[in-house]
Design an enzyme around this catalytic site. Structure first.
Site, PDB file in Angstrom:
ATOM      1  N   SER A 100       0.805  -1.223   0.000  1.00  0.00           N
ATOM      2  CA  SER A 100       0.000   0.000   0.000  1.00  0.00           C
ATOM      3  C   SER A 100       0.840   1.276   0.000  1.00  0.00           C
ATOM      4  O   SER A 100       0.319   2.352  -0.273  1.00  0.00           O
ATOM      5  CB  SER A 100      -0.936   0.012   1.220  1.00  0.00           C
ATOM      6  OG  SER A 100      -0.180   0.107   2.409  1.00  0.00           O
ATOM      7  N   LYS A 151       0.894   4.460   7.078  1.00  0.00           N
ATOM      8  CA  LYS A 151       0.327   5.291   6.015  1.00  0.00           C
ATOM      9  C   LYS A 151       0.943   6.684   6.109  1.00  0.00           C
ATOM     10  O   LYS A 151       1.693   7.001   7.025  1.00  0.00           O
ATOM     11  CB  LYS A 151      -1.203   5.408   6.147  1.00  0.00           C
ATOM     12  CG  LYS A 151      -1.956   4.084   6.212  1.00  0.00           C
ATOM     13  CD  LYS A 151      -1.940   3.338   4.899  1.00  0.00           C
ATOM     14  CE  LYS A 151      -2.708   2.005   5.025  1.00  0.00           C
ATOM     15  NZ  LYS A 151      -2.614   1.207   3.782  1.00  0.00           N
TER      16      LYS A 151
END
Length: 241
Positions: A100, A151
């Protein structure tokens, strides 16, 4: 006659050879006298240095094997405490569990995952900033495969974040994002989100394959473990973030 003896004595005193002979005779006499004293050295012997006093037996003992083992164990325990303290309070390392964050961080199925160093201390003295790559505890709506996620911070408390025309907007301003995976050709559309106080909107750099705040919502600031500062492994990916 007495005057002749006196003159002879004066002649000997004035004769250097006679004086030397007299001194040699005097030294021999003194040496003979000292040799007659009990405990003195034998005539003609050379004085020897006094023997060094022996240390007591307990001072000569070396540390026993048990003592050395105890010291070694104490040292290892101290090292372990320092390492655990550093890991818990200062720096920790995390493997990237997915792709990701490609291409910033590698974690795809067919590549060696990056090992990231995370600073756990800096946010105690400074605020979370936009574009920081953070590790945080899994929010309730995220998939349960991983207990912690990584993230990038996009929206800060009080801001409105939205996505359209392939870009992310903070309010009405398009956000420059050079870190986004170029293979995704930008960011897909998503509805505007108002970030509450104490919360953050986070997204993966691989916008076409990332479960992030577009799916599980904003994250609490208290859930942030720390800021990612460097890739430490593999060596070919070694760099600061």
């Amino acid at each position: 006659m007495a005057e002749d003896g006196r003159f002879a004595a004066e002649g000997r005193e004035s004769d250097p050879h006679a004086r030397i002979q007299a001194r040699i005779a005097q030294r021999r006499s003194d040496r003979a006298a000292s040799s007659a004293t009990p405990g003195s050295a034998a005539p003609g012997s050379v004085p020897t240095a006094r023997k060094r006093r022996r240390r007591p037996a307990h001072a000569q003992r070396r540390p026993s094997r048990i003592s050395r083992l105890a010291r070694t164990l104490a040292f290892l325990l101290a090292v372990a405490v320092v390492v655990v303290s550093l890991r818990h309070f200062v720096v920790a390392s995390y493997y990237i569990p997915s792709g990701s964050m490609e291409p910033t961080l590698h974690g795809c199925k067919h590549c060696e995952p990056d090992l990231v160093l995370v600073d756990r201390l800096s946010y105690r003295f400074s605020s979370v900033a936009r574009s920081d790559v953070v590790v945080f505890d899994r929010p309730p709506l995220a998939p349960p495969e991983d207990s912690q996620l990584i993230k990038r911070v996009i929206g800060l408390p009080g801001e409105t974040v939205s996505g359209h025309d392939g870009k992310v907007f903070i309010g009405a301003r398009a956000l420059p994002e050079p870190y986004v995976n170029p293979a995704c050709h930008g960011t897909g559309d998503f509805a505007a989100v108002k970030v509450p106080a104490g919360k953050y909107f986070v997204m993966g750099d691989n916008r076409c394959d990332s479960l992030d705040s577009r799916v599980f919502g904003v994250i609490a600031g208290s859930s942030i473990v720390g800021r990612s500062v460097a890739v430490s492994w593999p060596l070919k990916h070694l760099r600061w973030l």
